[in-house]
Scaffold this motif. Structure first.
Motif, short mmCIF file in Angstrom:
data_model
loop_
_atom_site.label_atom_id
_atom_site.label_comp_id
_atom_site.label_asym_id
_atom_site.label_seq_id
_atom_site.Cartn_x
_atom_site.Cartn_y
_atom_site.Cartn_z
N PRO A 263 0.84 -1.21 0.00
CA PRO A 263 0.00 0.00 0.00
C PRO A 263 0.87 1.25 0.00
O PRO A 263 1.82 1.37 0.79
N LEU A 264 0.55 2.18 -0.88
CA LEU A 264 1.35 3.41 -0.96
C LEU A 264 1.28 4.21 0.33
O LEU A 264 2.24 4.91 0.69
N ASP A 265 0.16 4.13 1.06
CA ASP A 265 0.06 4.91 2.29
C ASP A 265 0.83 4.27 3.44
O ASP A 265 0.86 4.81 4.54
N LYS A 266 1.46 3.10 3.19
CA LYS A 266 2.29 2.46 4.21
C LYS A 266 3.78 2.61 3.92
O LYS A 266 4.61 2.15 4.70
N VAL A 267 4.12 3.23 2.80
CA VAL A 267 5.53 3.39 2.44
C VAL A 267 6.19 4.39 3.39
O VAL A 267 5.71 5.50 3.57
N GLN A 268 7.28 3.96 4.02
CA GLN A 268 8.01 4.83 4.94
C GLN A 268 9.12 5.61 4.24
O GLN A 268 9.19 6.83 4.37
N THR A 269 9.98 4.92 3.53
CA THR A 269 11.09 5.56 2.84
C THR A 269 11.34 4.85 1.51
O THR A 269 10.96 3.70 1.32
N LEU A 270 12.02 5.55 0.63
CA LEU A 270 12.58 4.96 -0.59
C LEU A 270 14.09 5.05 -0.48
O LEU A 270 14.63 6.06 -0.01
N THR A 271 14.78 4.00 -0.92
CA THR A 271 16.23 3.98 -0.84
C THR A 271 16.80 3.56 -2.19
O THR A 271 16.46 2.49 -2.71
N VAL A 272 17.64 4.42 -2.76
CA VAL A 272 18.38 4.10 -3.98
C VAL A 272 19.77 3.62 -3.55
O VAL A 272 20.49 4.33 -2.85
N LEU A 273 20.12 2.40 -3.95
CA LEU A 273 21.39 1.81 -3.56
C LEU A 273 22.28 1.60 -4.78
O LEU A 273 21.79 1.23 -5.86
N ASP A 274 23.58 1.82 -4.59
CA ASP A 274 24.54 1.47 -5.62
C ASP A 274 25.89 1.20 -4.96
O ASP A 274 26.05 1.35 -3.74
N ASP A 275 26.85 0.79 -5.75
CA ASP A 275 28.22 0.55 -5.30
C ASP A 275 29.14 1.03 -6.41
O ASP A 275 28.67 1.44 -7.48
N PRO A 276 30.45 1.03 -6.20
CA PRO A 276 31.34 1.56 -7.25
C PRO A 276 31.16 0.88 -8.60
O PRO A 276 31.23 1.56 -9.64
N LEU A 277 30.94 -0.44 -8.62
CA LEU A 277 30.78 -1.13 -9.89
C LEU A 277 29.49 -0.69 -10.59
O LEU A 277 29.49 -0.42 -11.80
N LYS A 278 28.38 -0.61 -9.85
CA LYS A 278 27.12 -0.17 -10.44
C LYS A 278 27.23 1.28 -10.91
O LYS A 278 26.72 1.63 -11.98
N ARG A 279 27.88 2.13 -10.10
CA ARG A 279 28.01 3.53 -10.51
C ARG A 279 28.83 3.68 -11.77
O ARG A 279 28.55 4.54 -12.62
N ALA A 280 29.85 2.84 -11.92
CA ALA A 280 30.71 2.92 -13.11
C ALA A 280 29.93 2.63 -14.38
O ALA A 280 30.21 3.21 -15.44
N PHE A 281 28.94 1.76 -14.29
CA PHE A 281 28.15 1.39 -15.47
C PHE A 281 26.78 2.07 -15.51
O PHE A 281 25.96 1.79 -16.38
N GLY A 282 26.52 2.97 -14.54
CA GLY A 282 25.29 3.75 -14.55
C GLY A 282 24.06 2.99 -14.10
O GLY A 282 22.96 3.24 -14.62
N TYR A 283 24.21 2.07 -13.12
CA TYR A 283 23.09 1.29 -12.63
C TYR A 283 22.87 1.54 -11.14
O TYR A 283 23.75 2.03 -10.43
N ALA A 284 21.67 1.19 -10.68
CA ALA A 284 21.34 1.34 -9.27
C ALA A 284 20.16 0.43 -8.95
O ALA A 284 19.54 -0.16 -9.86
N SER A 285 19.84 0.30 -7.67
CA SER A 285 18.69 -0.47 -7.20
C SER A 285 17.77 0.45 -6.39
O SER A 285 18.22 1.46 -5.86
N LEU A 286 16.51 0.07 -6.29
CA LEU A 286 15.54 0.84 -5.51
C LEU A 286 14.83 -0.09 -4.54
O LEU A 286 14.36 -1.16 -4.93
#
Length: 522
Positions: A263-286
């Motif tokens: 449920p959208l009304d239960k969402v507390q936070t959003l977190t975008v995660l990456d590491d040096p390898l993902k950043r080097a290739f322009g990727y991330a996780s949510l």
């Protein structure tokens, strides 16, 4: 309403396997101990146990009932002792459906109901027909929203937000690593190293043994990478995320298929995660964090909304869930780079000292001075740590950024903040800096992963604390105004942060040792 009739044979097969396995072991032992009469006696006992199991499962099926009754989910179960449960619909965070290969072939599923603050599934239905599971998932969402149009047969709009492409799924597998495998393999193979070394010629023993150890280490890494890749692909196969009304619904998995709602009304936070390898290739996780427990996820109430995608797609999806815009982060003062450099130099010094002690009193041939080569790199590490930290105050959100090897960009709506904490450790006070943490009701806050503006100037920390306090009160007042005007309740019911919110709004000042602070990259 009842469980699926197929739940009886499935549960018998599921539990009867252990009985048959135990019987096979007892059969050989009984034959050796009691002669020809031992085997038939074991078979008879196993037959009685299976008959008792079948009788129990039939009774369990007949006495298990559930119903959606107004504002509650009622479950009545128990064979020997009866158990009646009433779960208020407002407390239910997620309704998750899971099916393994056999269950999908039979057309049955497990339905789990997760509640706010729970560390495990609040209740589950094992097993109902898949169509019934989907009906429960949609009906609970409709009853919570009080949508009469849906009751009349007009379903909510469905919008697909994200689908994992085959290329992205391959990348998810390629960038995965199962950290549990190396330890297991080392334990299993450690005994073979001395045995092999004894077979080598004396002249080449040390050289060949060193080469064998290197080859073994590479093999362990490759096996761990392959295991992680297989698990990740099986877990995120055919990953899809859609918005249906006021809920996010996801599907994923090959061998075990997960079908869950957030449920959208239960969402507390959003977190975008990456590491040096993902950043080097322009990727991330949510990741989407709720206050409840999410089955199949690795971090408590955190559910992967996007396991891996291009950064632009990740931020675009984050903005569709929470319209945060484009943050412009304010970094800590430049002088804290000196603090980070001192900490890294101290860590190098401690490591050199420990290795020297081992060399002096135990081994006698360890190059204990080797870690000193890392000393020239400490200014670079300190700069990277400073560069990847920051915070931003948006119109409706606080956004923070922390970490180098595992960077987290956290988006927190102001009305989700529980407490604003101003922390100043002994070492921070010497540098004139502080950490301001926005504590939420999400379960990840227990592990120190709250949104935090780390090592900001003390004057900035005071201003930030007052600003967050004021914006929290304003956001809560605005949400109450929407509710009082008769418009939809966007999630006040059932949330600890919206019930008697004035009592929860507060600020704290804390002083502790550096080990208790949140100024940690990981």
């Amino acid at each position: 309403m009842k469980l699926s009739p197929l739940s009886v044979p499935y549960r018998v097969l599921e539990r009867g396997g252990s009985i048959v396995f135990t019987a096979a072991i007892l059969f050989s032992g009984a034959s050796a101990a009691f002669g020809p009469a031992g085997g038939p006696a074991v078979v008879a006992l196993v037959g009685l146990a299976l008959l008792a199991l079948i009788g129990y499962e039939v009774a369990y099926y007949r006495r298990f009932e559930y119903a959606l009754d107004g504002d509650t989910l009622d479950i009545r179960s128990g064979v020997i002792s009866r158990r009646n449960r009433e779960i208020p619909l407002g407390r239910i965070q997620n309704v998750d459906i899971s099916r393994n290969v056999v269950q999908r072939a039979l057309g049955v599923a497990v339905v789990g109901f997760e509640t706010a603050g729970g560390s495990e599934t609040e209740a589950s239905l094992r097993f109902v027909e898949f169509e019934e599971a989907k009906r429960l998932q949609g009906e609970i969402g409709r009853l919570k929203r009080g949508d009469e149009a849906e009751a009349a047969g007009e379903g909510p709009d469905t919008t697909e937000l994200f689908a994992l492409t085959p290329r992205e799924l391959a990348l998810v597998g390629a960038l995965s690593f199962d950290a549990r495998v190396p330890g297991l393999l080392i334990v299993l193979l450690s005994g073979s190293v001395p045995a092999l070394s004894s077979l080598l010629p004396d002249g080449s023993r040390r050289l060949l043994l060193a080469a064998g150890v290197v080859a073994l280490a590479l093999g362990v890494v490759l096996v761990a990478w392959a295991a992680g890749a297989v698990v990740a692909v099986l877990n995120y196969y055919d990953f899809r995320l859609a918005r249906i009304g006021d809920e996010l619904q996801y599907e994923r998995g090959l061998l075990r298929r997960y079908d869950g709602s957030i449920p959208l009304d239960k969402v507390q936070t959003l977190t975008v995660l990456d590491d040096p390898l993902k950043r080097a290739f322009g990727y991330a996780s949510l990741r989407i964090e709720t206050a409840g427990y999410a089955p199949g996820s690795g971090e408590g109430g955190s559910e992967a909304a996007v396991p891996l995608a291009a950064r632009d797609r990740v931020f675009a999806l984050a903005n569709r869930i929470e319209a945060v815009g484009s943050p412009a982060f304010e970094r800590p003062p430049r002088r804290v780079r000196g603090r980070y450099a001192v900490r890294y130099l101290l860590a190098v010094g401690v490591l050199v000292g420990l290795l020297y002690g081992v060399d002096r009193f135990v081994a006698g041939s360890i190059p204990w001075y080797g870690p000193a080569a890392l000393a020239p790199l400490t200014p670079v590490a300190a700069h990277l740590k400073w560069k990847h930290r920051g915070y931003w105050l948006g119109e409706d959100h606080l956004v923070t950024r922390n970490g180098v090897l595992r960077r987290r960009i956290k988006v927190v709506p102001y009305y989700r903040i529980q407490t604003v904490i101003d922390t100043r450790t002994v070492f921070q006070r010497r540098w004139g800096v502080a950490t301001v943490t926005a504590d939420t009701a999400g379960s990840l806050s227990l592990t120190g992963h709250d949104a935090a503006a780390v090592d900001v100037d003390t004057a900035t920390a005071e201003r930030l604390r007052r600003t967050l306090d004021a914006r929290l009160r304003t956001a809560l007042a605005a949400r109450r105004g929407w509710i009082d005007d008769g418009r939809p309740d966007d999630g006040a019911s059932g949330d600890a942060d919206d019930e008697d919110a004035d009592d929860n709004v507060g600020t704290e000042n804390a002083e502790a040792g550096d080990a208790n602070g949140v100024d940690d990259d990981s």
